[in-house]
Design a protein around this motif. Structure first.
Motif, short mmCIF file in Angstrom:
data_model
loop_
_atom_site.label_atom_id
_atom_site.label_comp_id
_atom_site.label_asym_id
_atom_site.label_seq_id
_atom_site.Cartn_x
_atom_site.Cartn_y
_atom_site.Cartn_z
N ILE A 31 41.12 33.24 46.22
CA ILE A 31 42.56 33.06 46.44
C ILE A 31 43.34 33.58 45.24
CG2 ILE A 31 44.40 31.37 46.80
CD1 ILE A 31 42.38 29.65 48.30
N VAL A 32 42.92 33.22 44.04
CA VAL A 32 43.59 33.68 42.83
C VAL A 32 43.51 35.19 42.71
CG1 VAL A 32 43.59 33.58 40.30
CG2 VAL A 32 43.21 31.50 41.63
N MET A 33 42.37 35.76 43.08
CA MET A 33 42.12 37.20 42.90
C MET A 33 42.44 38.02 44.14
SD MET A 33 41.01 37.37 39.75
CE MET A 33 40.04 38.88 39.55
N ARG A 34 43.12 37.41 45.08
CA ARG A 34 43.39 38.08 46.36
C ARG A 34 44.14 39.39 46.19
NH1 ARG A 34 47.79 35.83 50.73
NH2 ARG A 34 47.70 37.59 52.19
N PHE A 35 45.10 39.42 45.26
CA PHE A 35 45.96 40.60 45.11
C PHE A 35 45.55 41.48 43.93
CE2 PHE A 35 49.04 37.61 47.26
CZ PHE A 35 49.00 38.26 48.48
N THR A 36 44.28 41.47 43.56
CA THR A 36 43.79 42.35 42.51
C THR A 36 42.91 43.44 43.13
OG1 THR A 36 41.90 40.90 42.12
CG2 THR A 36 43.86 40.53 40.77
N PRO A 37 42.93 44.63 42.57
CA PRO A 37 42.23 45.75 43.20
C PRO A 37 40.73 45.51 43.42
CG PRO A 37 43.73 46.57 41.53
CD PRO A 37 43.74 45.08 41.41
N ALA A 38 40.05 44.90 42.46
CA ALA A 38 38.60 44.74 42.56
C ALA A 38 38.20 43.44 43.24
CB ALA A 38 37.97 44.80 41.18
N GLY A 39 39.17 42.52 43.49
CA GLY A 39 38.83 41.25 44.10
C GLY A 39 38.16 40.32 43.10
N PRO A 40 37.63 39.19 43.57
CA PRO A 40 37.06 38.18 42.67
C PRO A 40 35.73 38.63 42.06
CG PRO A 40 36.66 37.57 44.95
CD PRO A 40 37.57 38.77 44.99
N ASP A 41 35.44 38.10 40.88
CA ASP A 41 34.11 38.29 40.30
C ASP A 41 33.11 37.53 41.15
OD1 ASP A 41 35.40 39.67 38.32
OD2 ASP A 41 35.05 38.20 36.74
N THR A 42 31.97 38.13 41.40
CA THR A 42 30.97 37.51 42.28
C THR A 42 29.94 36.69 41.51
OG1 THR A 42 29.67 39.55 42.23
CG2 THR A 42 31.25 39.29 44.03
N SER A 43 29.98 36.77 40.18
CA SER A 43 29.04 36.00 39.37
C SER A 43 29.64 35.78 38.00
CB SER A 43 27.70 36.73 39.24
OG SER A 43 27.86 37.89 38.44
N ILE A 44 29.11 34.78 37.31
CA ILE A 44 29.59 34.52 35.95
C ILE A 44 29.21 35.66 35.01
CG2 ILE A 44 27.56 33.26 35.11
CD1 ILE A 44 29.64 31.23 33.89
N GLU A 45 28.13 36.39 35.34
CA GLU A 45 27.75 37.55 34.54
C GLU A 45 28.81 38.64 34.61
OE1 GLU A 45 25.27 38.09 32.38
OE2 GLU A 45 24.87 35.95 32.63
N GLN A 46 29.43 38.79 35.79
CA GLN A 46 30.50 39.78 35.95
C GLN A 46 31.70 39.40 35.09
OE1 GLN A 46 31.42 40.57 40.05
NE2 GLN A 46 32.93 42.14 39.57
N THR A 47 32.01 38.12 35.05
CA THR A 47 33.11 37.65 34.20
C THR A 47 32.75 37.85 32.72
OG1 THR A 47 33.80 36.02 35.84
CG2 THR A 47 34.53 35.66 33.57
N LYS A 48 31.50 37.66 32.37
CA LYS A 48 31.05 37.87 31.00
C LYS A 48 31.29 39.32 30.57
CE LYS A 48 27.02 36.97 28.05
NZ LYS A 48 25.62 36.46 28.04
N THR A 154 49.12 54.06 45.74
CA THR A 154 47.80 53.45 45.81
C THR A 154 47.21 53.51 44.41
OG1 THR A 154 47.49 54.15 48.10
CG2 THR A 154 45.52 53.54 46.86
N ILE A 155 47.01 52.35 43.79
CA ILE A 155 46.53 52.26 42.42
C ILE A 155 45.19 51.52 42.43
CG2 ILE A 155 47.03 51.49 40.09
CD1 ILE A 155 49.02 53.54 41.11
N MET A 156 44.16 52.19 41.91
CA MET A 156 42.82 51.62 41.88
C MET A 156 42.39 51.15 43.27
SD MET A 156 42.75 49.61 38.20
CE MET A 156 44.44 49.02 38.24
N GLY A 157 42.82 51.93 44.29
CA GLY A 157 42.44 51.64 45.66
C GLY A 157 43.29 50.58 46.35
N MET A 158 44.29 50.04 45.66
CA MET A 158 45.11 48.98 46.24
C MET A 158 46.51 49.48 46.56
SD MET A 158 46.09 45.20 44.66
CE MET A 158 47.35 45.80 43.51
N ASN A 159 47.00 49.16 47.75
CA ASN A 159 48.39 49.42 48.10
C ASN A 159 49.27 48.66 47.12
OD1 ASN A 159 50.75 50.08 49.46
ND2 ASN A 159 50.51 48.45 50.98
#
Length: 304
Positions: A31-48, A154-159
């Motif tokens: 929900i927080v990452m809904r409007f970001t081009p890459a969407g949510p991080d799928t793991s804590i390693e990705q956030t790292k 279209t920036i980083m694939g996002m309208n």
């Protein structure tokens, strides 16, 4: 650039490696990452990995995305800051809050200090911000800060809607802050404050109205909002709940356009208090409203 930035409610500082667990609570939230081009991080390693890139950016440029901490509790509640987007040739302003902290004016509070840092500390000529067209809350924040719509793209694939604010354009924005010429320590403004805090809301309304009649924008609309707040509590004293609700809603519509602080008055806590009053009065059955808010002078607390 300071190692931290403090506002009335927040502390901002560069990310550290130990922040990854808390940061994942919002970077991994769909929900927080809904409007970001890459969407949510799928793991804590990705956030790292994300935070490591932010720290590298900080070393290279002196700024980056920083973590946002609640000043009272010390809890991590989001991130904000500036990123150099080399592929587009601009410096991007971003802000993001964990979901429990939406709707409290915090995004405007944190974004405004980054605008000031960009132009005053880093001497950046131009800021850009990209927003999904459905992200109305972020669009509202940028418009409050003086950003102008540049184009759709279209920036980083996002309208996206591309907003921008240049140092030259910011002269108007800066004057919005520099024109804080109202003196709340004397005259009818001070008399109105004393009346408001003693519960003499009609008299406060009268004192402020005398200043409002001679005021220019943007102070004029701001004073009108305060006058409506005083009138609302006067109606509440007289048992007119419907009038109280109507005036508070109208006041909130005016005051919510302003920065976290304006003309020396702390706007954000006042808007928060108005929302709490409306929530109580519009609840069925009606709940007891909180205490009448005190108007706080920025950096000085409630005036006497």
């Amino acid at each position: 650039m300071r190692a931290t930035i403090k506002t009335s409610r927040l502390i901002l500082r560069p990310f550290e490696a130990d922040d990854v667990g808390e940061a994942f609570t919002w970077f991994g939230n769909p929900i927080v990452m809904r409007f970001t081009p890459a969407g949510p991080d799928t793991s804590i390693e990705q956030t790292k990995v994300r935070l490591a890139k932010y720290r590298e950016h900080q070393i290279a440029h002196g700024f980056s995305k920083w973590i946002i901490l609640d000043r009272h509790s010390g809890r991590a509640i989001g991130d904000s800051g500036l990123l150099m987007l080399h592929e587009y040739g601009w410096i991007d302003l971003g802000f993001r809050l964990a979901q429990p902290y939406w709707g409290e004016g915090l995004a405007t509070e944190v974004a405004s200090v980054w605008v000031r840092a960009a132009f005053d500390d880093f001497r950046i000529d131009r800021l850009t911000a990209i927003v999904h067209p459905e992200n109305l809350a972020s669009i509202c924040v940028l418009e409050k800060l003086g950003f102008l719509t540049e184009r759709r793209d279209t920036i980083m694939g996002m309208n996206s809607i591309v907003f921008s604010l240049s140092a030259k354009d910011d002269e108007t924005h800066s004057s919005f802050h520099r024109r804080m010429s109202l003196d709340w320590t004397q005259g009818d403004l001070h008399k109105g404050l004393r009346c408001f805090h003693s519960g003499a809301f009609f008299e406060a309304h009268e004192h402020w109205e005398s200043v409002w009649l001679a005021a220019q924008e943007p102070e004029r609309t701001f004073l009108q909002g305060l006058i409506q707040v005083a009138a609302a509590f006067h109606h509440f004293q007289r048992g007119n709940c419907a009038g109280t609700i109507s005036l508070l809603r109208s006041a909130l519509g005016r005051l919510d356009r302003y920065p976290a602080a304006f003309t020396g008055i702390a706007v954000s806590p006042l808007c928060t208090a108005i929302r709490l009053w409306l929530e109580a009065l519009e609840t069925i059955p009606q709940a007891s409203p909180p205490p009448v808010p005190r108007l706080q002078l920025e950096g000085r607390g409630s005036p006497s």
